[in-house]
Design an enzyme around this catalytic site. Structure first.
Site, PDB file in Angstrom:
ATOM      1  N   HIS A  50      -1.140   0.710   9.449  1.00 10.43           N
ATOM      2  CA  HIS A  50       0.127   1.308   9.036  1.00 10.43           C
ATOM      3  C   HIS A  50      -0.105   2.559   8.176  1.00 10.43           C
ATOM      4  O   HIS A  50       0.433   3.628   8.455  1.00 10.43           O
ATOM      5  CB  HIS A  50       0.916   0.244   8.256  1.00 10.43           C
ATOM      6  N   GLU A  51      -0.925   2.407   7.150  1.00  6.60           N
ATOM      7  CA  GLU A  51      -1.105   3.526   6.223  1.00  6.60           C
ATOM      8  C   GLU A  51      -1.831   4.698   6.895  1.00  6.60           C
ATOM      9  O   GLU A  51      -1.539   5.856   6.605  1.00  6.60           O
ATOM     10  CB  GLU A  51      -1.857   3.089   4.964  1.00  6.60           C
ATOM     11  N   GLU A  53       8.683   5.179   8.559  1.00  6.27           N
ATOM     12  CA  GLU A  53       8.360   3.754   8.433  1.00  6.27           C
ATOM     13  C   GLU A  53       8.453   3.024   9.770  1.00  6.27           C
ATOM     14  O   GLU A  53       7.671   2.120  10.046  1.00  6.27           O
ATOM     15  CB  GLU A  53       9.246   3.086   7.381  1.00  6.27           C
ATOM     16  N   HIS A  85       0.542   6.785   8.804  1.00  6.76           N
ATOM     17  CA  HIS A  85       1.329   7.670   7.931  1.00  6.76           C
ATOM     18  C   HIS A  85       0.646   9.005   7.662  1.00  6.76           C
ATOM     19  O   HIS A  85       1.304   9.961   7.271  1.00  6.76           O
ATOM     20  CB  HIS A  85       1.564   6.990   6.586  1.00  6.76           C
ATOM     21  N   ALA A 121       0.834  -1.188   0.000  1.00  7.97           N
ATOM     22  CA  ALA A 121       0.000   0.000   0.000  1.00  7.97           C
ATOM     23  C   ALA A 121       0.873   1.244   0.000  1.00  7.97           C
ATOM     24  O   ALA A 121       2.076   1.163   0.248  1.00  7.97           O
ATOM     25  CB  ALA A 121      -0.885   0.015   1.245  1.00  7.97           C
ATOM     26  N   MET A 122       0.244   2.377  -0.294  1.00  9.55           N
ATOM     27  CA  MET A 122       0.967   3.652  -0.266  1.00  9.55           C
ATOM     28  C   MET A 122       0.073   4.700   0.385  1.00  9.55           C
ATOM     29  O   MET A 122      -1.089   4.853   0.032  1.00  9.55           O
ATOM     30  CB  MET A 122       1.352   4.046  -1.697  1.00  9.55           C
ATOM     31  N   GLU A 123       0.692   5.424   1.325  1.00 10.51           N
ATOM     32  CA  GLU A 123      -0.078   6.259   2.247  1.00 10.51           C
ATOM     33  C   GLU A 123      -0.460   7.634   1.721  1.00 10.51           C
ATOM     34  O   GLU A 123      -0.610   8.563   2.512  1.00 10.51           O
ATOM     35  CB  GLU A 123       0.765   6.458   3.508  1.00 10.51           C
ATOM     36  N   ASN A 124      -0.614   7.825   0.413  1.00  8.83           N
ATOM     37  CA  ASN A 124      -0.914   9.162  -0.094  1.00  8.83           C
ATOM     38  C   ASN A 124      -1.955   9.852   0.783  1.00  8.83           C
ATOM     39  O   ASN A 124      -2.991   9.278   1.099  1.00  8.83           O
ATOM     40  CB  ASN A 124      -1.432   9.087  -1.517  1.00  8.83           C
TER      41      ASN A 124
HETATM   42 ZN   LIG Z   1       4.948   2.813   5.315  1.00  8.25          ZN
END
Ligand SMILES: [Zn+2]
Length: 1012
Positions: A426-427, A449, A430, A391-394
């Site tokens: 997690h995301e 992270e 962020h 995943a990516m936390e945009n």
């Molecule tokens: Zn991360």
């Protein structure tokens, strides 16, 4: 960012058994001493560069005068340059190089430096894109408001794979943004502009200097492709009603925003963004912020979506997407709109509801914990079929690969659900650590992270308090896991020097994530929760919408401590842990000399390393917060904190006698191993056998992990860990069993091709048999499958662990049960296997039954739609004993599209985990290296997972030589994974040479009492 940590131990995988020797990067170890030398060198370097600068400036002035005379040609049209830049950097220093600027340095050619010059800062981007989904291209116009800090003629920013059409620069006015009142409308004449591909930079050189304190506007129009690989602005597809549908989405972290628009693509250049997307109205579009306005053009059927202006943010978590998805929606109490977007069929089946539900609770949790509100009016979660990471936390638009966010409650195992939960936790973390406050530079990527990974456990505990994630599961899945890696000479400090683009990808490794989390947990325990929370709140509030370095964190945490009269310099303590690689082994021994009374103990520290031959006397020292308790058969004293700063120290403890033992690192909150004198080990082992409950669950798991690893590295006789696990039949908690199974599977890889293997497997089965029988197999109560919200998680996990151990080490009844399940499935065509144990039941079936079962599973793999189920079916296929079938599977994976590309590597690794497939995987890997490297070489994380997966079990001299040959002939440029693999295999060979005999000798004696 969530890395894809698909666990690599076939039927042996509890969720946490992820890459045993996963990611690490070889970058120079950076000690504090080194740091000091660097400072001296810097001073010297600075003096030299001043001198150079003077000379160079003189040369440059002369040269530039000549430049001006000859270069004002057609492209010197005031304010605009219409020559096409081209994606290949063909303008590359064309003039610069001919004029021979060898003497020039970064001051005159700043694009030659790998970092952006700091003379200009972006303040705001207006970005307008037209997205052509029919031919996968887009055209863009970006208008960047720039503030000049130091006078310069050169604007340097990032651009990669963009076809630049036009560029212009205008003067906006003073720092207030007042428009300039000039006859030319403020246009600045562009002298020349070009792409400098080596540093992925785009350079605009002006005729006249930009002046400090003034604001300018850089306008660039360009075209680019919507990429077919998973970075920048890329496309992917899925099948819907037998029709292929496309979507396009961004992945900018760490350095791919430059592939979508020219920008200052370093995290420190925060700016605000106004994005407008134009596309065919059959698609919808999303970005970080909600829609500000939307208009439909009746003529061409296109829609123009204008998104609200963002707060100040870095480029790497800007995001947008163009797709045909539908969504579910909810609202937080504070009025934040939450939506989960996914394929329409996934939305209608409710597969996104779970993630949406926990997201809502998590926003509340983090707001309470940090005492800082979520900053944006909305948060969208986007489930995409393909993504390079979990995943990516945009900010406001976080993107997840489907497997990490969609939950088919009917068929998902609890470990799948746990995985998914943690990725979401997690995301969401962020959104604060990373998005609101961003690390200054990638060397401290662990600042975001490590926190997000630590909070996976804290946040999951909030959602499911009974799971005890932070106190228990953290130990096996994070602490034990990363200490394996960080105990290698090829490890690196958590704060790494990085400059080049290629190195930036490498900082996202297990050391950053897991060691980061382990250090943060140690800190939180030293400080106590309320002070830790206070420190974090101050840190977030003072750096919100901005950047921070580790020193900023240390200073806030130190202030928080001082507010309660505890004078500990956190920076001083933590620099030892972040700038030095590795960790110490602390040895505690009761004083046996006559000089001191018995209630004194000696405590020493030394750098723990697996390889004895690489163990030099390095001067690494840590400031170690060691907690110690003293215990005997019935009681354990309250823990006491002792700071260890020197090699060896003597400390006074409460009165002890011959029967009292010492226990260090209470609940394993510290990032280090603890060793004891042999007498103390004996007492601890005795305690575990007679009454294990006196020692906490965390410490029982810790003792197992420490003992096996200390023995593996040669700090402790091989018999100690074997005696220690003799208490396991009396162990009723999951965690110590999980810690044990991890170290046992590791040993298994070392031993399973040796003649005396059965001595080992019999000994393991001896420990497992009775608890296995007591726990039995899960009953299949309809309606309760996979629903860990109601299930008793710890008991289920223990049951699963015991069944896995029993089946893996050859328990006959366990095999029969697995076979019965598979036979029932085949004959009834109803899958009645409880989801929680499907993975290893499938695997056991495939390995023990005939080829028809393999074909049956293969068929089910094709017909299954549930992502989690598909994955374990595929992995089960690698469990066959039949090398013909394994070969066929390997070839099909690589050459056909039957196996999804991102799963190919897992297939190879899983074949390697099968003792019958080891040679095959190792040979196949070397034969296909060119193909594999071409396909996955860029994705370092995958590449290194592959390398460790096919090498970690190698343990003979012959195999070691094969590895060396391979590295020599083909291993150039494969990154740090190969040197690490070499170190591990050398360690394996060494263990066999030095310790194997002792290990089997103890087992051969078959002690009736392990205490003997
Ligand atoms: Zn991360």
């Amino acid at each position: 960012m969530g890395l894809n940590d698909t666990s690599p131990s076939a039927m042996r995988n509890g969720r946490g058994l992820s890459d045993q020797w996963a990611e690490a990067v070889v970058i120079r170890p950076r000690t504090t001493e080194h740091h000091i030398t660097v400072h001296k060198r810097l001073v010297l370097g600075f003096a030299l560069s001043i001198l150079t600068l003077i000379i160079v400036t003189a040369v440059a002035v002369t040269l530039s005068v000549r430049f001006e005379e000859c270069s004002i040609g057609p492209d010197g049209v005031a304010g605009e340059d219409s020559s096409r830049g081209g994606g290949s950097g063909r303008f590359n220093g064309s003039r610069g190089e001919r004029t021979g600027e060898r003497g020039e340095d970064e001051a005159t050619q700043p694009w030659r430096n790998s970092r952006l010059p700091s003379s200009i800062r972006p303040r705001h981007y207006d970005l307008r894109l037209a997205v052509y989904m029919d031919n996968f291209t887009f055209s863009g116009e970006v208008s960047i408001e720039l503030e000049c800090i130091n006078a310069t003629r050169v604007i340097v920013l990032h651009a990669d794979r963009l076809e630049i059409d036009r560029v212009s620069v205008t003067l906006e006015g003073g720092a207030s943004g007042r428009p300039a009142n000039r006859p030319s409308g403020g246009s600045m004449r562009v002298h020349r502009h070009f792409l400098y591909a080596a540093n992925q930079m785009y350079v605009v050189i002006l005729h006249r200097e930009l002046k400090p304190m003034r604001v300018y506007r850089l306008n660039v129009s360009y075209e680019a492709a919507i990429e077919d690989e998973l970075l920048g602005f890329f496309r992917s597809s899925y099948i819907m009603q037998r029709e292929r549908r496309y979507l396009a989405v961004t992945q900018f972290s760490p350095i791919h925003a430059r592939k979508a628009f020219p920008c200052f693509d370093e995290p420190v250049y925060k700016a605000t963004f106004s994005l407008t997307l134009r596309h065919d109205a059959q698609y919808l579009s999303l970005s970080n912020m909600p829609l500000h306005s939307s208009s439909l053009d009746d003529e061409d059927g296109w829609v123009t979506n204008e998104f609200a202006r963002t707060p100040r943010m870095s480029t790497y978590y800007l995001a947008w997407a163009v797709c045909n998805f539908t969504y579910r929606e909810t609202q937080t109490d504070g009025g934040v709109t939450l939506r989960l977007y996914a394929r329409p069929d996934a939305i209608s089946s409710g597969a996104g509801d779970y993630a949406l539900h926990i997201t809502k609770r998590l926003l509340g949790f983090y707001q309470d914990y940090f005492q800082v509100q979520y900053s944006l009016p909305k948060l969208d979660l986007l489930a995409v079929p393909k993504h390079p990471y979990s995943a990516m936390e945009n900010w406001g638009l976080s993107v997840f690969v489907e497997q990490k966010i969609l939950l088919d409650a009917e068929v998902s195992s609890s470990s799948y659900q746990m995985d998914l939960t943690m990725v979401v936790v997690h995301e969401i973390c962020h959104q604060w650590f990373g998005d609101l406050v961003t690390p200054v530079w990638w060397e401290d990527v662990w600042l975001k992270e490590g926190f997000a990974h630590f909070f996976e456990y804290v946040g999951t505990d909030f959602l499911f308090p009974k799971w005890n994630m932070e106190k228990q599961r953290f130990l096996t899945d994070v602490l034990h896991e990363v200490m394996l890696l960080d105990g290698l000479r090829s490890s690196h400090p958590i704060s790494q020097e990085v400059e080049q683009a290629a190195d930036i990808n490498r900082v996202f490794d297990w050391i950053a994530y897991k060691k980061g989390a382990a250090l943060i947990r140690m800190l939180a325990n030293v400080m106590g929760r309320s002070l830790f929370q206070k420190g974090l709140k101050d840190y977030l509030l003072s750096h919100m919408y901005s950047n921070a370095a580790r020193e900023d964190l240390w200073s806030k945490l130190t202030q928080a401590m001082r507010s309660e009269g505890r004078d500990i310099d956190m920076g001083d303590m933590m620099d030892r842990w972040t700038l030095q690689m590795g960790y110490p082994v602390i040895t505690i021994s009761k004083n046996q000399s006559d000089q001191l009374p018995t209630h004194y103990i000696t405590i020493s520290q030394e750098h723990f390393l697996y390889g004895q031959e690489v163990r030099t006397n390095d001067s690494f020292l840590w400031k170690v917060p060691l907690t110690v308790s003293v215990g005997n058969v019935t009681i354990l004293s309250p823990e006491r904190l002792i700071w260890i700063n020197n090699n060896t120290e003597t400390h006074r403890i409460s009165q002890t006698d011959k029967e009292t033992w010492l226990l260090g690192n209470i609940n394993q909150t510290g990032y280090f191993r603890v060793n004891y004198d042999l007498h103390n080990w004996k007492l601890l082992i005795q305690q575990l056998h007679t009454n294990p409950q006196i020692i906490s669950v965390g410490n029982r798991a810790g003792l197992i992990d420490d003992a096996f690893n200390l023995a593996r590295a040669g700090y402790l006789p091989q018999s100690i860990p074997l005696q220690l696990i003799g208490y396991l039949p009396g162990e009723t908690s999951f965690l110590p069993w999980h810690a044990a199974s991890r170290v046992l599977y590791q040993l298994d890889k070392l031993l399973d091709r040796t003649d005396e293997y059965s001595l080992f497997s019999d000994y393991v089965l001896k420990q497992v048999a009775s608890p296995y029988h007591q726990m039995g197999w899960p009953s299949n109560v309809p309606g309760n499958e996979g629903n860990i919200l109601q299930a008793s998680y710890q008991a289920d996990e223990l049951q699963r662990e015991l069944i896995m151990l029993a089946c893996s080490f050859g328990h006959k009844q366990c095999h029969r049960q697995a076979i019965a399940y598979i036979s029932d499935w085949i004959s009834s065509n109803k899958n009645r296997i409880p989801p929680n144990i499907r993975d290893f039941v499938y695997c056991t079936g495939v390995s023990l039954m005939d080829e028809d079962v393999w074909e049956f599973i293969w068929m089910k793999f094709h017909s299954s739609n549930a992502v989690s189920e598909k994955k374990i079916l595929l992995e089960a296929l690698t469990c066959s004993d039949n090398t013909f079938l394994l070969n066929r599977l390997l070839n099909l994976s690589l050459t056909s599209d039957l196996v999804p590309q991102q799963d190919v590597i897992d297939v190879i690794i899983h074949v390697g985990r099968n003792p019958q497939g080891r040679n095959l995987a190792w040979t196949y890997f070397r034969e296909k290296w060119d193909v594999l490297n071409a396909r996955y070489g860029e994705a370092l994380f995958m590449n290194s997972k592959l390398i460790s997966g096919v090498t970690e079990f190698l343990n003979t001299e012959k195999e070691l030589n094969e590895l060396k040959e391979f590295i020599q002939s083909s291993g150039v440029g494969a990154g740090p994974a190969l040197p690490r693999a070499l170190e591990i295999v050398e360690g394996n060979v060494h263990w066999h040479r030095v310790h194997r005999q002792q290990f089997f000798q103890w087992l051969r004696k078959a002690p009736s009492s392990v205490l003997g």
